[in-house]
Scaffold this active site. Structure first.
Site, PDB file in Angstrom:
ATOM      1  N   GLU A 224       5.479  -1.878  15.282  1.00  0.00           N
ATOM      2  CA  GLU A 224       5.471  -3.137  13.680  1.00  0.00           C
ATOM      3  C   GLU A 224       6.119  -4.754  13.940  1.00  0.00           C
ATOM      4  O   GLU A 224       7.157  -4.213  14.216  1.00  0.00           O
ATOM      5  CB  GLU A 224       6.070  -2.158  13.077  1.00  0.00           C
ATOM      6  CG  GLU A 224       5.131  -3.641  11.774  1.00  0.00           C
ATOM      7  CD  GLU A 224       5.222  -3.049  10.426  1.00  0.00           C
ATOM      8  OE1 GLU A 224       5.770  -2.382   9.521  1.00  0.00           O
ATOM      9  OE2 GLU A 224       4.785  -3.382   9.373  1.00  0.00           O
TER      10      GLU A 224
ATOM     11  N   ASN B 121      -1.845   2.917   6.043  1.00  0.00           N
ATOM     12  CA  ASN B 121      -0.593   3.043   5.914  1.00  0.00           C
ATOM     13  C   ASN B 121      -0.193   3.222   5.792  1.00  0.00           C
ATOM     14  O   ASN B 121      -0.076   4.756   5.761  1.00  0.00           O
ATOM     15  CB  ASN B 121      -0.271   1.372   6.497  1.00  0.00           C
ATOM     16  CG  ASN B 121       0.880   2.131   6.478  1.00  0.00           C
ATOM     17  OD1 ASN B 121       1.809   2.493   7.097  1.00  0.00           O
ATOM     18  ND2 ASN B 121       2.224   0.493   5.759  1.00  0.00           N
ATOM     19  N   GLU B 122       0.556   3.356   4.412  1.00  0.00           N
ATOM     20  CA  GLU B 122       1.042   3.889   3.375  1.00  0.00           C
ATOM     21  C   GLU B 122       0.847   4.015   1.953  1.00  0.00           C
ATOM     22  O   GLU B 122       0.763   2.925   1.530  1.00  0.00           O
ATOM     23  CB  GLU B 122       3.111   4.024   3.405  1.00  0.00           C
ATOM     24  CG  GLU B 122       3.303   3.157   3.127  1.00  0.00           C
ATOM     25  CD  GLU B 122       5.128   2.977   2.889  1.00  0.00           C
ATOM     26  OE1 GLU B 122       5.331   2.162   2.617  1.00  0.00           O
ATOM     27  OE2 GLU B 122       5.457   3.778   4.091  1.00  0.00           O
TER      28      GLU B 122
HETATM   29  O1  AHR Z   1       9.474   0.120   8.562  1.00  0.00           O
HETATM   30  C1  AHR Z   1       8.720  -0.722   7.516  1.00  0.00           C
HETATM   31  C2  AHR Z   1       8.190  -0.856   6.629  1.00  0.00           C
HETATM   32  O2  AHR Z   1       8.325   0.295   5.645  1.00  0.00           O
HETATM   33  C3  AHR Z   1       6.226  -0.718   7.106  1.00  0.00           C
HETATM   34  O3  AHR Z   1       6.281  -1.566   7.101  1.00  0.00           O
HETATM   35  C4  AHR Z   1       5.740   0.594   6.204  1.00  0.00           C
HETATM   36  O4  AHR Z   1       4.976   1.275   6.235  1.00  0.00           O
HETATM   37  C5  AHR Z   1       6.709   0.782   5.413  1.00  0.00           C
HETATM   38  O5  AHR Z   1       7.419   0.789   3.836  1.00  0.00           O
END
Ligand code: AHR
Length: 781
Positions: free
Chosen positions: A27, A355-356
């Site tokens: 990321e 994503n989450e």
């Molecule tokens: O890995 C850091 C962050 O943690 C990511 O962007 C997110 O998916 C999670 O909250």
């Protein structure tokens, strides 16, 4: 030899395939790409930095004018006659008097542009001047003391944008260099896309990657690579043309000068120079399968929702990405891939949606993506999401959705204390083989010490043993530039010229390098696999914190169910960030009741309980984070774990009835009589030894052992049916470190696996040192 302790490995019966179990997650946070893996040395190369990216940014961020004695220069950013409609800003320079030096410079990342003696650096820029004019420009690599490592000239002519190229061979090594432009005569010139790349990129690719960082990734031998995030996938506006839009892959391919400027939600600018094409190439180079993650039409951070009837283009993005990766060169997107230089498909097998994700809007939209992808690409493995927490209503909602729609995998994320990882070692033991598989897409224990790595290794043996249910797992985050930290811990740290792996990296490397193709059955004899810790209920101080808000509380009552005693506290008015102690209890069966109001601010408040000191407490967050969570956390030795979460937002000036119940280690919370959270905080259990075994296609047998305890243990390792066979191989081991030890730029390999040869029979005794990770790889002699 202690006859009682044995680990038996059934080397002749291959169990579940381990498939793509261990991989990596990229990321662009912590300047992982720009100023990191992406080898571009110029910061703000196209003058597009903007306060939307970061309130301190502007078009001239990282640029300065040079105005030596007798010189007069003006520099500015304008956009009247841009290079193209995606790259609007460019630099204007007017030299009124050239004096002893007039022009401008770029400061690079970290301490500056990092140069290595004799290495070649490719410079390019677009430039123009005024019609009929020519302007001579000296381009040099120079430090603040005036030491020059390369100097060349370009002559800019005419009022059309033209690209100019120079190659420098650095005459020295210096990590604090500037790229300087000196204009020797009066006049006006314009510049854009000013770039300086080391010739030596990973695998020599143009627009390529820093070889030292990329080699660290290659050395891991990851089976997959998740990309491009993380929060940056779904944090942003719905319009792909906005610079703060969600991550839309079509913006990230093609000429770098035509990729639009983008706000990275981690508070900086993302050039997208490392875009989807570069990502697929990197996966190919690493031998890792790509796992792209695309937004699911919902931004849970800002509640941006694409109406269902407008989801079409978002679903097309998913289908087109698959075509871009896998399509024949006669397809629209397969043709684009071929035009970029890769006519062969990239053989994509997985795609993640979201994503989450928390909230119903995502889960309403997920099925549309899932159905469309499966209809066109039935073999594509589609990944659903279970939010940012290890348990709770949103986690359950993700799993429910995955089961209903037959998702292939569910992306789980958690960042927790080492104690939580130990307490949850058996988390996946009861997961079923015929349900969606777990993709542990982000996890880490809080810290980069040896102890964190050790605990993660122990936990990973549990992932591996449960390969029937756990399909993929990757540590997160992966990369961090030390001067631009957004998040820590991280697996690999770097500055502009050095890189090192943390202890966590070396654990990941051991597990990835020695994953094996199939799990082997293992049985332990004489080993405890669940030494019960001394069971202790949750006791201690109870307090309220008014974090960032003003609050009022009344009817505050504490009831001890053991003694039957009830205590009342007076009403409480709290100012911003004030904290009020309420009670202290040595009972572990009690109830706290109170009525609470949030008077100001953008979130709710926090109720502390079970606090034994500042670094050990439980917290009930009512309206936590962006006033959208009701969660229970446990902080152990200053490290926080979310135990469970549900969605809840608190209205301003409305009174809520709050109840907290503690019964030994079980915690329940209620708001207005409704059960919001229920969890049990298990204490960590340290097993005698954590172990797992696997086999490669070439029949190498791999056994992994993690001894978390602070005493050595001797175990008989028995390869069933091969007891008398002679075997040879290697032992890879991390041991002999203090729990708090770590690596650093000065001692990058302080924690580094030892490698020794081993020659044994199929039954051998092995002593595992205290606090050690051991991988034994054996083949028949
Ligand atoms: O890995 C850091 C962050 O943690 C990511 O962007 C997110 O998916 C999670 O909250």
């Amino acid at each position: 030899m202690d006859q009682n302790k044995q680990i038996k490995i059934d080397a002749l019966s291959k169990q579940v395939p381990l498939g793509d179990l261990y991989g990596i997650f990229f990321e662009d946070l912590n300047h992982a790409a720009d100023g990191g893996l992406y080898a571009e040395l110029i910061q703000n190369r196209s003058f597009e930095f903007d306060p939307i990216d970061n309130k301190n940014y502007h078009g001239l961020t990282a640029w300065e004018k040079i105005e030596k004695e007798g010189a007069e220069v003006k520099i500015w950013v304008e956009s009247e006659n841009p290079l193209n409609d995606k790259n609007k800003n460019y630099l204007g320079v007017e030299v009124k008097a050239s004096g002893k030096g007039a022009g401008f410079l770029n400061k690079g990342f970290n301490t500056g542009v990092a140069l290595v003696e004799k290495e070649v650096y490719d410079f390019s820029c677009y430039a123009r001047t005024e019609r009929g004019n020519c302007i001579a420009v000296e381009v040099s690599l120079v430090n603040d003391e005036g030491v020059c490592y390369g100097k060349e000239h370009i002559v800019i002519s005419g009022d059309e944008w033209k690209q100019y190229h120079i190659s420098f061979t650095s005459t020295g090594t210096d990590y604090s260099v500037r790229l300087a432009f000196l204009i020797k005569e009066s006049g006006v010139a314009y510049f854009d896309m000013v770039s300086l790349f080391p010739k030596n990129t990973y695998r020599g690719r143009k627009n390529g990657l820093r070889p030292d960082i990329a080699t660290m990734l290659e050395d891991l031998k990851p089976k997959f690579m998740r990309f491009p995030g993380g929060c940056l996938v779904h944090d942003g506006s719905l319009n792909s043309e906005d610079r703060d839009s969600m991550y839309r892959w079509k913006n990230t391919i093609g000429n770098v000068e035509s990729r639009p400027p983008r706000r990275n939600n981690w508070g900086y600018n993302q050039t997208l120079g490392l875009g989807y094409y570069e990502y697929f190439l990197l996966c190919e180079d690493l031998g890792a399968k790509a796992i792209p993650v695309i937004p699911g039409g919902y931004d849970p951070h800002h509640k941006g929702i694409v109406p269902i009837e407008e989801l079409g283009p978002w679903i097309d993005d998913a289908l087109d990405l698959i075509e871009f990766a896998n399509g024949d060169v006669n397809t629209t997107w397969g043709k684009k891939r071929a035009e970029l230089g890769h006519s062969e498909p990239f053989c994509l097998e997985y795609i993640g949606i979201g994503n989450e994700e928390v909230g119903e809007p995502f889960f309403e939209r997920y099925p549309y993506f899932h159905k469309a992808i499966k209809e066109r690409y039935p073999d594509m493995k589609v990944i659903n999401s279970s939010g940012p927490f290890a348990a709770g209503s949103e986690y359950d909602r993700g799993w429910k959705s995955a089961k209903e729609h037959n998702s292939d995998l569910v992306d789980e994320h958690y960042y927790q204390s080492p104690e939580w990882f130990l307490a949850n070692y058996h988390r996946y033991d009861n997961f079923k083989a015929d349900e969606p598989k777990v993709f542990l897409g982000e996890y880490a224990s809080w810290g980069n010490t040896y102890y964190n790595a050790l605990v993660e290794a122990a936990f990973m043996t549990g992932l591996e043993k449960n390969a029937h249910a756990v399909g993929l797992a990757c540590y997160a985050p992966m990369l961090c530039n030390v001067d631009y930290i957004n998040w820590q811990p991280d697996m690999i740290w770097f500055n502009n010229h050095q890189v090192y792996g943390t202890p966590n990296y070396y654990v990941q490397k051991l597990f990835m390098n020695h994953q094996g193709e199939y799990l082997l059955p293992t049985t332990a004899v004489g080993l405890s696999n669940a030494a019960s810790p001394e069971e202790k209920g949750i006791q201690g101080k109870i307090a309220i914190l008014s974090k960032g808000v003003k609050t009022s509380f009344r009817n505050i009552r504490f009831k001890d169910f053991i003694t039957g005693e009830e205590t009342v506290s007076s009403d409480v008015e709290l100012d911003i960030d004030e904290i009020q102690d309420l009670f202290h209890t040595t009972s572990s069966h009690y109830e706290l009741k109170l009525k609470g109001i949030r008077r100001t601010g953008g979130r709710g408040f926090e109720i502390f309980f079970g606090e034994t000191d500042n670094t050990n407490r439980f917290v009930w967050e009512v309206g936590g984070w962006q006033n959208q969570d009701c969660l229970l956390t446990a902080t152990v030795k200053g490290r926080n774990s979310c135990l469970t979460q549900s969605i809840f937002s608190m209205d301003l000036d409305r009174e809520y009835d709050l109840t907290l119940e503690v019964e030994e280690r079980t915690i329940r919370t209620y708001i207005d009589g409704i059960l919001m959270n229920e969890t049990r905080d298990n204490l960590p259990v340290i097993e005698d030894i954590y172990y797992t075994a696997s086999i490669e296609d070439n029949n190498d047998i791999i056994a992994k052992f993690v001894n978390v305890k602070d005493q050595e243990i001797t175990v008989d390792v028995v390869l069933n049916g091969m007891e008398d066979k002679e075997l040879t191989g290697n032992v890879y081991q991390l041991s002999g470190y203090l729990p708090e030890d770590t690596n650093s730029f000065d001692t990058p390999n302080k924690i580094y696996p030892d490698e020794t040869k081993i020659l044994v029979k199929g039954k051998f005794s092995f002593t595992f040192p205290k606090e050690s990770v051991t991988v034994i790889r054996l083949g028949l002699k």
